[in-house]
Design a protein around this motif. Structure first.
Motif, mmCIF file in Angstrom:
data_model
loop_
_atom_site.group_PDB
_atom_site.id
_atom_site.type_symbol
_atom_site.label_atom_id
_atom_site.label_comp_id
_atom_site.label_asym_id
_atom_site.label_seq_id
_atom_site.Cartn_x
_atom_site.Cartn_y
_atom_site.Cartn_z
ATOM 1 N N LEU A 14 42.192 27.429 56.600
ATOM 2 C CA LEU A 14 43.479 26.898 56.155
ATOM 3 C C LEU A 14 44.400 28.001 55.636
ATOM 4 C CD1 LEU A 14 45.272 24.464 55.737
ATOM 5 C CD2 LEU A 14 44.188 24.121 53.515
ATOM 6 N N ALA A 15 43.864 28.966 54.914
ATOM 7 C CA ALA A 15 44.692 30.060 54.391
ATOM 8 C C ALA A 15 45.355 30.826 55.530
ATOM 9 C CB ALA A 15 43.852 31.006 53.527
ATOM 10 N N GLU A 16 44.624 31.070 56.588
ATOM 11 C CA GLU A 16 45.193 31.754 57.753
ATOM 12 C C GLU A 16 46.295 30.905 58.383
ATOM 13 O OE1 GLU A 16 46.088 34.417 60.714
ATOM 14 O OE2 GLU A 16 44.896 34.758 58.903
ATOM 15 N N GLY A 17 46.083 29.602 58.431
ATOM 16 C CA GLY A 17 47.094 28.709 58.978
ATOM 17 C C GLY A 17 48.374 28.720 58.159
ATOM 18 N N LEU A 18 48.237 28.746 56.841
ATOM 19 C CA LEU A 18 49.420 28.794 55.976
ATOM 20 C C LEU A 18 50.174 30.105 56.151
ATOM 21 C CD1 LEU A 18 47.958 27.128 52.778
ATOM 22 C CD2 LEU A 18 49.548 26.130 54.427
ATOM 23 N N LEU A 19 49.450 31.193 56.313
ATOM 24 C CA LEU A 19 50.111 32.478 56.568
ATOM 25 C C LEU A 19 50.854 32.461 57.892
ATOM 26 C CD1 LEU A 19 47.425 35.034 55.331
ATOM 27 C CD2 LEU A 19 49.706 34.648 54.375
ATOM 28 N N ARG A 20 50.243 31.879 58.909
ATOM 29 C CA ARG A 20 50.909 31.782 60.221
ATOM 30 C C ARG A 20 52.182 30.941 60.117
ATOM 31 N NH1 ARG A 20 46.345 30.513 64.775
ATOM 32 N NH2 ARG A 20 45.006 32.301 64.369
ATOM 33 N N GLU A 21 52.088 29.822 59.411
ATOM 34 C CA GLU A 21 53.258 28.961 59.259
ATOM 35 C C GLU A 21 54.374 29.696 58.526
ATOM 36 O OE1 GLU A 21 54.509 24.599 57.490
ATOM 37 O OE2 GLU A 21 52.525 25.384 57.075
ATOM 38 N N HIS A 22 54.026 30.378 57.455
ATOM 39 C CA HIS A 22 55.025 31.144 56.697
ATOM 40 C C HIS A 22 55.699 32.185 57.586
ATOM 41 C CE1 HIS A 22 56.327 34.633 54.345
ATOM 42 N NE2 HIS A 22 56.786 33.714 53.520
ATOM 43 N N ASP A 23 54.901 32.940 58.322
ATOM 44 C CA ASP A 23 55.461 33.977 59.189
ATOM 45 C C ASP A 23 56.363 33.386 60.272
ATOM 46 O OD1 ASP A 23 54.125 35.871 57.688
ATOM 47 O OD2 ASP A 23 52.501 36.140 59.150
ATOM 48 N N ALA A 24 55.962 32.238 60.821
ATOM 49 C CA ALA A 24 56.778 31.608 61.856
ATOM 50 C C ALA A 24 58.138 31.198 61.302
ATOM 51 C CB ALA A 24 56.040 30.392 62.432
ATOM 52 N N TRP A 25 58.166 30.604 60.108
ATOM 53 C CA TRP A 25 59.436 30.210 59.498
ATOM 54 C C TRP A 25 60.263 31.429 59.127
ATOM 55 C CZ3 TRP A 25 62.092 25.995 59.675
ATOM 56 C CH2 TRP A 25 61.451 24.791 59.877
ATOM 57 N N ALA A 26 59.627 32.423 58.537
ATOM 58 C CA ALA A 26 60.354 33.624 58.116
ATOM 59 C C ALA A 26 61.016 34.305 59.307
ATOM 60 C CB ALA A 26 59.414 34.586 57.392
#
Length: 64
Positions: A14-26
């Motif tokens: 899940l932590a990796e998924g949250l990082l991916r989501e953050h990077d995609a939005w950023a």
């Protein structure tokens, strides 16, 4: 945009998924078109109650 969404799909960790989501939005917010929409939206009241209620209409008015 679709590629960014596909990269954001949550993996087993899940932590990796949250990082991916953050990077995609950023990555989306550094685009010049996004900056114009954000600045235009704020200048036209997007942060107000009425602006939030009609956010889609407000933003469509900026690009149309």
């Amino acid at each position: 945009m679709i590629a960014a969404a596909k990269r954001a799909i949550v993996p087993e960790d899940l932590a990796e998924g949250l990082l991916r989501e953050h990077d995609a939005w950023a990555d989306q917010f550094v685009r010049p078109a996004a900056e114009r929409l954000i600045r235009g939206g704020l200048a036209n009241g997007a942060q107000t109650r009425d602006g939030e209620r009609n956010l889609e209409g407000l933003l469509r008015g900026l690009v149309g």
